[in-house]
Design a protein around this motif. Sequence first.
Motif, mmCIF file in Angstrom:
data_model
loop_
_atom_site.group_PDB
_atom_site.id
_atom_site.type_symbol
_atom_site.label_atom_id
_atom_site.label_comp_id
_atom_site.label_asym_id
_atom_site.label_seq_id
_atom_site.Cartn_x
_atom_site.Cartn_y
_atom_site.Cartn_z
ATOM 1 N N LYS A 80 8.066 -30.671 11.048
ATOM 2 C CA LYS A 80 8.753 -30.862 9.714
ATOM 3 C C LYS A 80 10.241 -29.948 10.086
ATOM 4 C CE LYS A 80 7.683 -28.066 6.352
ATOM 5 N NZ LYS A 80 7.116 -27.522 5.393
ATOM 6 N N VAL A 81 9.952 -28.917 10.558
ATOM 7 C CA VAL A 81 11.080 -28.001 10.805
ATOM 8 C C VAL A 81 12.041 -28.619 12.027
ATOM 9 C CG1 VAL A 81 11.728 -25.792 11.996
ATOM 10 C CG2 VAL A 81 9.824 -25.976 10.532
ATOM 11 N N ALA A 82 11.328 -29.190 13.083
ATOM 12 C CA ALA A 82 12.123 -29.638 14.098
ATOM 13 C C ALA A 82 12.988 -30.992 13.753
ATOM 14 C CB ALA A 82 11.253 -30.351 15.021
ATOM 15 N N ARG A 83 12.380 -31.892 12.783
ATOM 16 C CA ARG A 83 13.390 -32.871 12.244
ATOM 17 C C ARG A 83 14.477 -32.386 11.456
ATOM 18 N NH1 ARG A 83 8.401 -36.813 9.926
ATOM 19 N NH2 ARG A 83 7.646 -37.787 11.970
ATOM 20 N N LEU A 84 14.362 -31.324 10.391
ATOM 21 C CA LEU A 84 15.402 -30.903 9.971
ATOM 22 C C LEU A 84 16.477 -30.154 10.830
ATOM 23 C CD1 LEU A 84 16.854 -30.128 7.195
ATOM 24 C CD2 LEU A 84 15.738 -28.145 7.145
ATOM 25 N N GLU A 116 10.123 -20.660 19.069
ATOM 26 C CA GLU A 116 9.980 -21.686 20.262
ATOM 27 C C GLU A 116 10.473 -22.949 19.692
ATOM 28 O OE1 GLU A 116 9.716 -20.929 23.389
ATOM 29 O OE2 GLU A 116 9.410 -18.807 22.503
ATOM 30 N N THR A 117 10.165 -23.449 18.508
ATOM 31 C CA THR A 117 10.283 -24.873 17.973
ATOM 32 C C THR A 117 11.923 -24.932 17.843
ATOM 33 O OG1 THR A 117 8.203 -24.587 16.644
ATOM 34 C CG2 THR A 117 10.023 -26.145 15.736
ATOM 35 N N VAL A 118 12.635 -23.946 17.282
ATOM 36 C CA VAL A 118 14.150 -24.021 17.110
ATOM 37 C C VAL A 118 14.664 -24.311 18.505
ATOM 38 C CG1 VAL A 118 16.071 -23.202 16.456
ATOM 39 C CG2 VAL A 118 14.160 -23.087 14.898
#
Length: 427
Positions: A80-84, A116-118
């Motif tokens: 969800k975070v990566a998509r945004l 790490e995700t960002v």
Amino acid sequence: MNQEPDRQDLAEALIRSSPRRDTYAGWQHWRKTRGPFTPAPQLTFTEWRALSPAKRSLHDLHRTATHVNLPLQETPMSLKVARLVNRRIRNNALKTRPSTRAGVMVTGWGYQGKTETVCEVAAEFEDAWLAMHNYIHPGVVAGTRDLHAPVAYVQTPVTAKPKSTCQSILDFFGAEARRLTLPQLIRQVADSLDDHGTKALILDDITRLRMHRADDQDTLDLIRAFMSMNVTLVLIGVDILGSGLLRQGRWDPQRRQWILPPSRHARIHGLEATQTERRFDLVELDRFRYSTPDQIAAFHDHLAGLQANLRLLKAPPDMLTGGNMPEYLMRRSDGVVGLLERLIEDGCQEAMDSGQENLDEALLDDIVLSLDDPDRDPQAGEIPAIPGSSSPAPDTAASGMNPSRPSRARGRNTTFDDHGPESRTGG
């Protein structure tokens, strides 16, 4: 088939450095070498016993390196975070109007994989952006070779001030920052972002700012000015809603965004864009939950992914997913990805040292988690409470961190505020 450990693979794995990403050279090195760690070969206990003592020792070293370099797994929360973040960076990078670029705030508790995700999303964007421009800065001045830095990653200073924040950004590019006034530093930041073709500016650990301090309030005001510099601002922090960073903002239910007032630094230093409001999307990277069938299935999938990367010689196929082990691991980690990986990492080393070569509750009960890290600020919530310790683990649901239902942020500490001369004279 017997698979002997490859000495060259191990040597390459062990000499791979972990560069700091807050410099251009460090970010580029990490981006280009961030591929998956080469794991140790999967051997049975019989195959391991057949190795010579020297090769057996070498393989054990490779197994340890494998367990402490587990790959970053995609979770429903990180997706969800990566998509945004991906959508916001890519869309803003293609805009040609001089309007303010909407930013993103990524919140969550410590050790949940926000950074790490960002960074992974930003690195993938940079890979694509560089390839699209044939690795040449499209805005380069003829006869020069300006560094092309589509992404800049900066850590917020622990004692952030407007000058130190500007200096941290300029340090990423290796730009001169000594003996400059604040207006000169702001202009230097704007010039550096433009000269290097920067499309995304990541400011990590943003909740190190304490809103009861005047310097920190000025720093947040300065950060809003960066949104006028044609970059996508990505702020990463712990419990942003409760930190006071949004105390001057308002929630727009139609746009589903936080609206912040324009920065006085932008007005003073000529960086004001045509749009007067600063918009941020707030997204939370939550921990694993274990209440609904979908949540339980997601946690089981994560455990299965972890086990596929472990190299214990006597591990059963359902070592992490069978019996009561999922419930036990959830209880020990509270669903926090970083705590879970630390528990598995330390447990694997104990299993190897003891010769047990598998994980069970009895072995993991003896593992005491310690998260002392000089690079993290406990007062900013960057180190989570460990389940079973004296302080309870934070509950993101109770803290109101869901941006779809914004709650009132915790009040700002006004102890050090100056209320004017009347308050001092008693009039």
